[in-house]
Design a protein around this motif. Sequence first.
Motif, PDB file in Angstrom:
ATOM      1  N   UNK B 191       0.862  -1.155  -0.148  1.00  0.00           N
ATOM      2  CA  UNK B 191       0.155  -0.032  -0.057  1.00  0.00           C
ATOM      3  C   UNK B 191       0.929   1.314  -0.043  1.00  0.00           C
ATOM      4  N   UNK B 192       1.848   1.302  -0.953  1.00  0.00           N
ATOM      5  CA  UNK B 192       2.596   2.365  -1.143  1.00  0.00           C
ATOM      6  C   UNK B 192       2.990   2.905  -2.653  1.00  0.00           C
ATOM      7  N   UNK B 193       3.221   4.193  -2.968  1.00  0.00           N
ATOM      8  CA  UNK B 193       3.433   4.340  -4.163  1.00  0.00           C
ATOM      9  C   UNK B 193       4.913   4.365  -4.237  1.00  0.00           C
ATOM     10  N   UNK B 194       5.280   3.830  -5.489  1.00  0.00           N
ATOM     11  CA  UNK B 194       6.870   4.153  -5.970  1.00  0.00           C
ATOM     12  C   UNK B 194       7.017   5.090  -6.882  1.00  0.00           C
ATOM     13  N   UNK B 195       7.861   6.263  -6.222  1.00  0.00           N
ATOM     14  CA  UNK B 195       7.821   7.265  -7.253  1.00  0.00           C
ATOM     15  C   UNK B 195       9.313   6.988  -7.836  1.00  0.00           C
ATOM     16  N   UNK B 196       9.180   7.169  -9.249  1.00  0.00           N
ATOM     17  CA  UNK B 196      10.447   6.825  -9.950  1.00  0.00           C
ATOM     18  C   UNK B 196      10.778   7.922 -11.189  1.00  0.00           C
ATOM     19  N   UNK B 197      11.914   8.244 -11.261  1.00  0.00           N
ATOM     20  CA  UNK B 197      12.401   8.948 -12.465  1.00  0.00           C
ATOM     21  C   UNK B 197      13.106   8.122 -13.521  1.00  0.00           C
ATOM     22  N   UNK B 198      12.258   7.930 -14.598  1.00  0.00           N
ATOM     23  CA  UNK B 198      12.832   6.829 -15.518  1.00  0.00           C
ATOM     24  C   UNK B 198      14.413   7.485 -16.287  1.00  0.00           C
ATOM     25  N   UNK B 199      14.441   8.668 -16.431  1.00  0.00           N
ATOM     26  CA  UNK B 199      15.721   9.078 -16.978  1.00  0.00           C
ATOM     27  C   UNK B 199      15.691  10.545 -16.593  1.00  0.00           C
ATOM     28  N   UNK B 200      17.194  10.970 -16.952  1.00  0.00           N
ATOM     29  CA  UNK B 200      17.470  12.444 -16.539  1.00  0.00           C
ATOM     30  C   UNK B 200      16.441  13.559 -17.112  1.00  0.00           C
ATOM     31  N   UNK B 201      15.917  13.095 -18.092  1.00  0.00           N
ATOM     32  CA  UNK B 201      14.963  14.016 -19.118  1.00  0.00           C
ATOM     33  C   UNK B 201      13.714  14.393 -18.008  1.00  0.00           C
ATOM     34  N   UNK B 202      13.306  13.225 -17.119  1.00  0.00           N
ATOM     35  CA  UNK B 202      12.050  13.421 -16.387  1.00  0.00           C
ATOM     36  C   UNK B 202      12.707  13.772 -15.142  1.00  0.00           C
ATOM     37  N   UNK B 203      13.620  14.264 -14.820  1.00  0.00           N
ATOM     38  CA  UNK B 203      14.060  14.881 -13.412  1.00  0.00           C
ATOM     39  C   UNK B 203      13.216  16.278 -13.162  1.00  0.00           C
ATOM     40  N   UNK B 204      12.644  16.040 -11.997  1.00  0.00           N
ATOM     41  CA  UNK B 204      12.062  17.629 -11.781  1.00  0.00           C
ATOM     42  C   UNK B 204      13.101  18.723 -11.789  1.00  0.00           C
ATOM     43  N   UNK B 205      12.791  19.930 -12.090  1.00  0.00           N
ATOM     44  CA  UNK B 205      13.831  20.803 -12.215  1.00  0.00           C
ATOM     45  C   UNK B 205      13.096  22.327 -12.159  1.00  0.00           C
ATOM     46  N   UNK B 206      13.695  23.210 -11.820  1.00  0.00           N
ATOM     47  CA  UNK B 206      13.518  24.684 -11.451  1.00  0.00           C
ATOM     48  C   UNK B 206      12.743  24.759 -10.327  1.00  0.00           C
TER      49      UNK B 206
END
Lengths: 535, 535
Positions: B191-206
């Motif tokens: 009962x959890x979410x797995x937060x994942x960034x598939x690659x650098x282009x999907x990094x949150x930024x700014x």
Amino acid sequence: MVALSTNGRREEKAVANIYDDKRIFPDFRSGPLEEYRERASFCYKRMNVVLEGEDHIRLKHKVWQWMEQHPDYQREPGSDLERTREMANKRQHLLWEQQFYGVNEYLGTPHLLLAFGQAIFSYDFSTSVKFGLSTGMFPSTLVSNGSGRLGKYVAKIADNRILGAYALTEISHGTNALGMRTRATYDVKREEFIIHTPDFEAAKCWVGNLGKTCTHAIVYAQLYVPDDKHQGLQAFLVPIRDERTLLPFPGVTVGDMGEKIGLNGIDNGFVMFNQYRIPKANLLSKTGDIDAQGNYTSKIKDERKRLGASLGALSVGRVNITAITYVALSKAVTIATRYAASRRQFGPTNSPAEWPVIEYQSQQYRLIPHLATTIALRVATLWIGKENVDLTMKGFTGEDTSQAGMEIHAISSALKPVATWAARDGIQECREACGGHGYLKSSGLGELRNDNDANCTYEGENNTLIQQASNWLISLRRNNADFVAVSPLETVSFLKDMDTILQSKGQEHTPAQVLDPLNLLNALNWLTIWHWIRR
Amino acid sequence: MVALSTNGRREEKAVANIYDDKRIFPDFRSGPLEEYRERASFCYKRMNVVLEGEDHIRLKHKVWQWMEQHPDYQREPGSDLERTREMANKRQHLLWEQQFYGVNEYLGTPHLLLAFGQAIFSYDFSTSVKFGLSTGMFPSTLVSNGSGRLGKYVAKIADNRILGAYALTEISHGTNALGMRTRATYDVKREEFIIHTPDFEAAKCWVGNLGKTCTHAIVYAQLYVPDDKHQGLQAFLVPIRDERTLLPFPGVTVGDMGEKIGLNGIDNGFVMFNQYRIPKANLLSKTGDIDAQGNYTSKIKDERKRLGASLGALSVGRVNITAITYVALSKAVTIATRYAASRRQFGPTNSPAEWPVIEYQSQQYRLIPHLATTIALRVATLWIGKENVDLTMKGFTGEDTSQAGMEIHAISSALKPVATWAARDGIQECREACGGHGYLKSSGLGELRNDNDANCTYEGENNTLIQQASNWLISLRRNNADFVAVSPLETVSFLKDMDTILQSKGQEHTPAQVLDPLNLLNALNWLTIWHWIRR
Ligand SMILES: Cc1cc2nc3c(=O)[nH]c(=O)nc-3n(C[C@H](O)[C@H](O)[C@H](O)COP(=O)(O)OP(=O)(O)OC[C@H]3O[C@@H](n4cnc5c(N)ncnc54)[C@H](O)[C@@H]3O)c2cc1C
Ligand SMILES: Cc1cc2nc3c(=O)[nH]c(=O)nc-3n(C[C@H](O)[C@H](O)[C@H](O)COP(=O)(O)OP(=O)(O)OC[C@H]3O[C@@H](n4cnc5c(N)ncnc54)[C@H](O)[C@@H]3O)c2cc1C
């Protein structure tokens, strides 16, 4: 092919055919721009050569190749004010030592001066302005306004033993040059001038190289000869700091203007003089001189004209600024256009592929006019740069260049504001067109904007310059001038046909006709006359 | 009259009549502005009160008086990046502790939110943006998009124990919000979410506050439930750093974006998640939720509409940005107008006295339109700010505000670009109008320009926003909308008379008639319809 030259610098033998020279036209790395490059309807190498000429391009690349491999020319993100100053100073000295384009090159291939200037401005504005002041404005004013008696200083400049500044502006006077209040009083007994700053408002300020580094400055001061007789504004060569220690001389209070919006590599400074004595010989005497008793003589009677002649360096300055705004805008447009071709945002519904934002009409509408302006500035810059050099060369041989001189003065007074404003607006649009990533310092766009900003102000504040150019146009009309005679550069000779032009009507019926440069030119001429007649 | 309040802050008892309150309207010091102030045809105090209202003015001055005497609110010229960050962070915490305008004040006098925002923006943009993110955007998104189960976080924000960020943008996606690629995969077993960034282009930024200071972020991610079923973009509350040590949690790679063109007090950051687990409860569930098995339910069926509802904070953001561009422009215009009235350059021939440059027509022509824009922005800002607060309050009471909500969305999408561009151009003209001295960092104009610049980009890139506003207008026409019904704020209700308006002709015969606001409005309405019909 690579050889080590005597001064330790690696030198490439020039490749005979410039198109084969991979150090000038390298193969492009593959990437998102490839697709657009392949679609080009012209050969960019040929365009470059046609516009600038091979020798122009070769000189630029020679400078860039040297910078690229020099450890002191590598970028240092996050430098503080002192470090930024230090590096600009170091770089300007290193550049001078390289003698890429010294006096001999200038006399042999004077037109390449522009290429050399553009090459170093492409790297960094601060270094270039420092370099331009030290090796251009300072010595050229010394030579053109001084006389043989200051020759030893010219030699010292050539040896890189002294560094100069050009000090006209004061705290309370900028545009109103005649209003300067620094005084130079001649002391007959000791045959010296006493340079004095009456109060803080008369402190020289904004002077590049003055803040920390210069040894000498050309200082404009009101000349007073015996009986308190005022002889108007004159230029003097004034020692500021000891050549070895860089400590200021007694009587000289000199300091730095502090952080600026941009151009922080240059140490702009202020100076106040307290009854500071300099030898009589240090008067720059071309436009006016005194004898030992203080009797003043000048070939030019009108004080305004005398000042005009003495401020000739500012006219050259305006031509150079036009050339560097081309550099600033072309860098910005290159960054933004490449980014627009690489950046993808949105795509067809239900497709993960997205369109490069350059495909959006609005993005094209925003960027392409500035790209067109860049080309226009490149052409205009090369033209006025060449005319200006021709003029200087003719001046050396004693030819009468006064008519062309006045025309260049007027045209550069119009061109400098138009060019710096075009760069200002273009750089800003490029900044915004790159979205968030354009707001990073490392995009380079903020620095271009901040550095170019000063171009709107110095060597004549844009708005006041525009007035000067308009004054010239208006006075031509008032005086019923012979438009061909006053315009050896042919910038306003079309005005001789003003009546015919004003009555002509557009005859364009097809898009091709509308785009014909000749028709565009006719339309522009008509518009100019229409505005000019209405007043 | 001065009393020390319990928290050690000196407090003045309010002077009953605001016009007599010297801390709000001090006597001016004598100087070059005196002459012009005496010539004023109106009372500036009354104008201020009429435009803003007394309580608005009093709140602003209360904040300013506190800042003025606080040691940590003194200016520090020449601070480096780290120090600038540190001070903005400290100042935002200090401000929060003062509780000048907390939740209670908001509920009692919601319209003063605008005054409070403008007060802190007048001091410094970075501090204010940090403050706005932490105490506005973060908690309000949590409250409006989350549900009761996240209440403990709201309490922690109120206690200043956690600091939030709002993380939508990714390296490769900004304007295209639906294109975000951060994933949140529901793990039924734990009962959890797995937060994942598939690659650098999907990094949150700014993301503001993310670089160094935030403990939590609201992260937008694509939700995947069992069987790899995609449920669209959803917001999650994601812990980033330990609340005591500020060390990031394992699985979180977080860092700083580095130096920017402006706003360097804000630590904009990037983050990548590596199979990072958060509790199921951390889904902001107002626009969509899942049960323990991962079955998704939402009241809003259309994914775009769901995102629209969830991004409501951005609409408020646009209203606020309009309000702060007023602050930026009014500061710049004040600096430049005062300078123009003080700076003297040139005078009558043979007179040492010179004219203040504001006396030159060209200088007036350059500055006064921007002064007029400032007043227009002030009025527009107060109006849209009030409408927006009314809307929020109605929302609290459960009233249906969807129509007004859409109108505010459209109007703020038009107003934000117009306002930020007006500020951009006005600040630049002010910079140039101050000549060389305007180029000093200490003039403040460079910082205003650099800080305002970001307003053109965030909370919707200006050019794309303008398109949204146009889309709204065009769709109203296509759908033959009832212009009165769709426009409770009456911004486009005049369109109902479009035929009559389009056929009307100007009847102005005297300058007074031309300047009559009603006639100006008629002309503007005509022009709007004319543009709108032509398409
Ligand atoms: C980065 C930088 C480097 C510089 N380097 C040097 C240097 O090396 N040596 C040096 O001597 N100087 C230098 N300067 C000074 C520069 O030349 C002056 O700033 C410039 O000449 C403008 O003068 P000012 O600043 O006094 O502006 P002002 O003349 O005070 O102008 C202020 C405003 O008044 C307006 N104005 C003035 N007169 C009129 C008029 N008659 N009609 C209508 N409007 C008017 C202007 O348009 C402007 O908007 C430098 C300046 C900068 C910013
Ligand atoms: C100082 C600063 C602070 C920020 N803070 C935050 C924050 O706290 N949290 C957060 O999530 N984000 C934040 N952002 C990010 C900001 O919201 C985005 O930069 C903004 O949404 C623009 O997106 P982008 O940068 O990807 O530009 P892009 O969308 O890549 O736009 C690039 C260019 O393409 C054009 N373009 C894009 N789409 C279209 C189209 N369909 N039609 C025509 N032209 C188009 C744009 O007009 C622009 O010129 C911040 C940004 C800055 C600069």
